[in-house]
Design an enzyme around this catalytic site. Structure first.
Site, PDB file in Angstrom:
ATOM      1  N   ASP A  27      -5.370  -0.954   4.012  1.00 12.55           N
ATOM      2  CA  ASP A  27      -4.154  -1.359   4.708  1.00 12.55           C
ATOM      3  C   ASP A  27      -3.828  -2.783   4.279  1.00 12.55           C
ATOM      4  OD1 ASP A  27      -2.015  -1.183   6.512  1.00 12.55           O
ATOM      5  OD2 ASP A  27      -3.172  -2.166   8.089  1.00 12.55           O
ATOM      6  N   THR A  28      -2.635  -2.991   3.732  1.00 11.32           N
ATOM      7  CA  THR A  28      -2.207  -4.334   3.353  1.00 11.32           C
ATOM      8  C   THR A  28      -1.370  -4.923   4.489  1.00 11.32           C
ATOM      9  OG1 THR A  28      -0.218  -3.483   2.240  1.00 11.32           O
ATOM     10  CG2 THR A  28      -2.192  -3.789   0.886  1.00 11.32           C
ATOM     11  N   ARG A  66       1.076   6.961   0.276  1.00 12.42           N
ATOM     12  CA  ARG A  66       0.347   5.932   1.039  1.00 12.42           C
ATOM     13  C   ARG A  66      -1.085   5.897   0.537  1.00 12.42           C
ATOM     14  NH1 ARG A  66      -2.284   2.624   3.573  1.00 12.42           N
ATOM     15  NH2 ARG A  66      -1.755   1.784   5.626  1.00 12.42           N
ATOM     16  N   ARG A  87       4.167  11.614   3.983  1.00  8.95           N
ATOM     17  CA  ARG A  87       3.789  10.908   2.754  1.00  8.95           C
ATOM     18  C   ARG A  87       2.503  11.488   2.182  1.00  8.95           C
ATOM     19  NH1 ARG A  87       3.747   4.839   5.119  1.00  8.95           N
ATOM     20  NH2 ARG A  87       2.213   5.898   6.447  1.00  8.95           N
ATOM     21  N   ASP A 118       0.797  -1.228   0.000  1.00  3.17           N
ATOM     22  CA  ASP A 118       0.000   0.000   0.000  1.00  3.17           C
ATOM     23  C   ASP A 118       0.829   1.277   0.000  1.00  3.17           C
ATOM     24  OD1 ASP A 118       0.961   0.208   2.638  1.00  3.17           O
ATOM     25  OD2 ASP A 118      -0.833  -0.733   3.468  1.00  3.17           O
ATOM     26  N   GLU A 177       1.595  -6.248   6.784  1.00  2.28           N
ATOM     27  CA  GLU A 177       2.933  -5.668   6.921  1.00  2.28           C
ATOM     28  C   GLU A 177       4.018  -6.582   6.362  1.00  2.28           C
ATOM     29  OE1 GLU A 177       3.372  -2.705   7.801  1.00  2.28           O
ATOM     30  OE2 GLU A 177       1.522  -2.173   8.822  1.00  2.28           O
TER      31      GLU A 177
END
Length: 243
Positions: free
Chosen positions: A77-78, A72, A122, A58, A80
């Site tokens: 949310d992918t 981002r 970001r 992501d 980690e």
């Protein structure tokens, strides 16, 4: 005459009621909350940019308005893969590989959120590739889950619906309780290196002098040969008894 006078107000009332209910359809705003859907194409304000690096599923780097920026993805949310003090989570590697294959060195369009940057500096954005929102694609594949950080909630309801569909199909992270709970991916153990076969030492041959040696080896012998002796290598070139 009497019947005619009596029917007129009744017919007028029926007509008014029909018109009222006909104007209120089951899909009208009175019955359904307002949902912002991702357009078939990115908004006109989206900026063309080229992806130069994929950090994980992501997060990417791209050339945005002539400047290198880390981006981002909004609302997802992918798992980690590179977070300090956190293991590589299940489907994290798959999400990273999917994003890399889809976006690296490709031209995309960037739609910034209401809040344009996070605490790390970001850019926060929706990313479009071939006019399809990539944030949404990751959810469709089960490689991401919805993550809400206000005020960037423009397409929230739509993305939640996509996430729900992926859950129903048990895709990706929704395929096991361990993955759903952020479990760690098994560590890949490298295959053991093959053990080299032991080399057979050269058989030692003893000759009294070069004359005797040349009878068997006319051109002399190199260092490492069983017949090599340093005393016969007078010029110290690692070759004994050469002519």
């Amino acid at each position: 005459m009497f019947k005619s006078k009596l029917l007129k107000p009744i017919l007028a009332t029926v007509l008014s009621v029909s018109l009222f209910f006909g104007s209120v359809s089951p899909l009208s705003p009175l019955n359904e909350p307002s949902i912002v859907h991702a357009a078939a194409k990115p908004p006109a304000t989206a900026v063309k940019s080229k992806v130069t690096e994929v950090i994980d599923g992501d997060t990417i780097k791209l050339n945005y308005k002539g400047k290198s920026e880390t981006v981002r993805f909004i609302l997802i949310d992918t798992p980690e893969t590179k977070k300090p003090q956190t293991c590589v989570q299940l489907f994290g590697a798959e999400a990273s590989a999917f994003t890399k294959n889809a976006l690296l060195n490709k031209e995309v369009k960037v739609e910034l959120g209401v809040e344009t940057r996070d605490q790390y500096g970001r850019l926060l954005a929706y990313i479009y590739i071939n006019d399809v929102m990539f944030n949404k694609t990751l959810l469709e594949k089960g490689l991401a889950r919805v993550a809400i950080y206000k005020p960037n909630t423009k397409y929230l309801e739509e993305l939640q619906a996509v996430e729900k569909a992926a859950k129903g199909k048990k895709l990706g992270i929704w395929s096991s309780a361990n993955a759903i709970n952020g479990g760690c991916a098994p560590k890949v153990v490298p295959a053991p290196k093959p053990v080299p076969k032991p080399t057979t030492p050269a058989k030692t041959e003893i000759f009294q002098n070069c004359t005797e040696l040349r009878k068997k080896y006319p051109n002399g012998v190199a260092k490492g040969h069983g017949a090599y002796q340093s005393k016969m290598d007078r010029d110290k070139d690692n070759w004994a008894c050469e002519r």
